[in-house]
Write an enzyme that holds these catalytic residues in place. Structure first.
Site, PDB file in Angstrom:
ATOM      1  N   HIS A  16     -21.161 -39.976  49.018  1.00 56.93           N
ATOM      2  CA  HIS A  16     -19.719 -39.957  48.747  1.00 56.93           C
ATOM      3  C   HIS A  16     -19.420 -39.391  47.350  1.00 56.93           C
ATOM      4  O   HIS A  16     -18.639 -38.442  47.194  1.00 56.93           O
ATOM      5  CB  HIS A  16     -19.169 -41.382  48.875  1.00 56.93           C
ATOM      6  N   GLU A  17     -20.073 -39.974  46.346  1.00 55.11           N
ATOM      7  CA  GLU A  17     -19.793 -39.539  44.964  1.00 55.11           C
ATOM      8  C   GLU A  17     -20.283 -38.104  44.739  1.00 55.11           C
ATOM      9  O   GLU A  17     -19.652 -37.344  43.992  1.00 55.11           O
ATOM     10  CB  GLU A  17     -20.415 -40.490  43.945  1.00 55.11           C
ATOM     11  N   GLU A  70     -10.574 -37.209  47.969  1.00 54.26           N
ATOM     12  CA  GLU A  70     -11.155 -38.166  48.911  1.00 54.26           C
ATOM     13  C   GLU A  70     -11.531 -37.454  50.217  1.00 54.26           C
ATOM     14  O   GLU A  70     -12.469 -37.849  50.894  1.00 54.26           O
ATOM     15  CB  GLU A  70     -10.142 -39.293  49.145  1.00 54.26           C
ATOM     16  N   HIS A  89     -17.520 -35.876  45.701  1.00 54.03           N
ATOM     17  CA  HIS A  89     -16.542 -35.718  44.602  1.00 54.03           C
ATOM     18  C   HIS A  89     -17.101 -34.767  43.540  1.00 54.03           C
ATOM     19  O   HIS A  89     -16.397 -33.907  43.009  1.00 54.03           O
ATOM     20  CB  HIS A  89     -16.284 -37.070  43.922  1.00 54.03           C
TER      21      HIS A  89
END
Ligand code: ZN
Length: 498
Positions: free
Chosen positions: A261-262, A291, A265
């Site tokens: 997830h990170e 997101e 980003h």
């Protein structure tokens, strides 16, 4: 004669430099700073924040922004001036004493919330939250443009181009489609085993996995770092310095999917164009678009069988005691298991947006309908029961779980669900343009990443999220793709036929 924009440049440079310093303190505070540093560092942060405020809002800047409107600007300059005007609009309509009083209240409120959450004591938080809500309503009224409701004005700070009316439609669709669909999933006779994801996994091995997976996705460690913090997050100074964190627990999938997830980003920030980074338009387009990318990597890519095919052997090698016996198919089913849970940040992909729906409905009632905060625990429980079929036994696991409201961040939650929906729409379009699963099976993440960079990441804030969706997919934002994606994926997994 210098142009107005040239005269504006030193102020922009100063704002950027101060902002960079503030970001670095934030990062340091969450990762490496000693506990005792807090109070002294707060003083530094207070002074720097004041400097930032001055650099952006002083009379000279306001005058120069007006003058910039009279002269020809490049596309980037135009966007920077627009962004600056936006920030001025947000700040200028609020009397300075109220602005400062709120900043103080918000930092106090976070402390009270932390303690209340720890002690499961909503009543001790209620009075300060009531004050925070009162300020947010006032600020919403100050900021609302003609035709806008106050909640619209608060939403604008996180996701431009999405009004309350549009979000009502979006969340209305999610509720109508996903609440009954989730019931079918929980009533399905398909049982998915995931006990093997919990165990005694050494931090050292988990870290090796984290680094391997981030690099495999395309997170460039020459321009990025990975550290540990209580709650995983991403921050960046510019496109040459992007930082992600994770945390290690007894669930191997917790850190694994946090890192994916990170890294999503992070890859977004690394992909922003050189001429935009370190300017006011040098970050992701919006909260929702950010997101969309992190959740795209985490769920659409990271939880797919095709993604794991070339690398599952490596994963098994890292944890042979547990995973030698577990086949790829079984692993992928486990990491997609639907488990209605009380905590948003631990939610599976299907129930996630229902957690967000609940927060959207409640914060709208607080801001628009004069709901008193005393009612929150009851309403929270009722909605969890209605949508997810579970009711929290404590407020710590209920209304006190998220930090957002204590900080005065009303209008932030919807961007989490919007992001997931942006991602699904982009995914359906990409599948038409490329053999998506085939590329994953061959480990060609670079083709997928390059497509996202070319079409989304590089632009920073030059385009709004709505414009990006339109330019990428050829149509306006359409939540149907998200609903279709979830129903196809989980209908298949849980053998739901209709
Ligand atoms: Zn995120």
């Amino acid at each position: 004669m210098n142009t107005a924009y040239e005269k504006l440049q030193p102020y922009l440079d100063k704002a950027m430099a101060v902002q960079t310093a503030l970001t670095l303190f934030e990062w340091d505070d969450a990762t490496l700073a000693p506990k005792a540093a807090g109070a002294k560092t707060s003083r530094v942060i207070e002074i720097l924040s004041g400097e930032y405020f001055q650099a952006v809002t002083n009379g000279e800047v306001k005058q120069l922004v007006k003058e910039c409107r009279e002269e020809p600007l490049t596309e980037v300059q135009e966007a920077v001036v627009r962004e600056l005007e936006d920030q001025l609009d947000q700040l200028d309509c609020i009397p300075q004493d109220e602005y400062q009083a709120f900043a103080k209240l918000a930092s106090e409120s976070v402390r009270v919330w932390e303690k209340a959450k720890e002690e499961n004591d909503f009543q001790s938080f209620a009075p300060v939250l009531r004050e925070v809500v009162r300020y947010q309503k006032k600020f919403g009224d100050y900021r609302a443009k003609p035709g806008q409701k106050r909640y619209d004005a608060l939403l604008d700070a996180y996701e431009k181009g999405f009004s309350m009316d549009q979000l009502d439609q979006f969340f209305g669709r999610l509720k109508e489609e996903l609440v009954p669909f989730l019931r079918k999933v929980t009533e399905s006779r398909v049982l998915i085993r995931d006990d093997f994801l919990t165990g005694d996994f050494s931090e050292d091995r988990q870290e090796r996995l984290a680094r391997f997976i981030a690099e495999y996705l395309g997170f460039d460690f020459r321009r990025g770092v990975l550290a540990v913090s209580a709650h995983p997050f991403t921050t960046n100074l510019h496109n040459q310095d992007v930082r992600i964190t994770t945390h290690y627990t007894d669930r191997v999938d917790s850190s694994l999917f946090s890192v994916i997830h990170e890294a999503g980003h992070g890859i977004y920030e690394m992909g922003i164009r050189d001429d935009l980074t370190q300017t006011m338009v040098g970050q992701g387009a919006s909260m929702g678009m950010h997101e969309s990318q992190s959740r795209f990597f985490e769920n659409i890519i990271g939880r797919s069988q095709a993604f794991w095919e070339p690398i599952y052997g490596k994963f098994q090698e890292l944890f042979p005691e547990t995973f030698t016996e577990i086949g790829l198919d079984q692993f992928v089913r486990a990491v997609n298991k639907v488990h209605p849970d009380l905590i948003r940040t631990e939610a599976d992909e299907l129930t996630y947006s229902l957690h967000v729906l609940i927060r959207y409905e409640i914060e709208k009632m607080l801001i628009e309908d004069d709901l008193d905060v005393d009612q929150l625990p009851r309403i929270w429980g009722d909605k969890y029961e209605e949508y997810l079929g579970i009711r929290p036994e404590t407020d710590s696991e209920g209304v006190l779980q998220d930090i957002h409201w204590s900080q005065g961040s009303f209008g932030y939650f919807p961007s989490y669900a919007l992001g997931s929906a942006f991602g699904a729409q982009i995914y359906y379009h990409m599948k038409k343009e490329m053999d998506f699963d085939g590329l994953l099976r061959e480990g060609r993440l670079d083709v997928i990443r390059e497509y996202l960079r070319e079409n989304i990441h590089q632009y920073g804030k030059l385009k709004t999220s709505r414009q990006i969706i339109k330019d990428v997919t050829g149509e306006d934002f359409n939540p149907d793709y998200y609903i279709r994606y979830l129903k196809e994926k989980y209908g298949k997994l849980y053998e739901i036929t209709d």
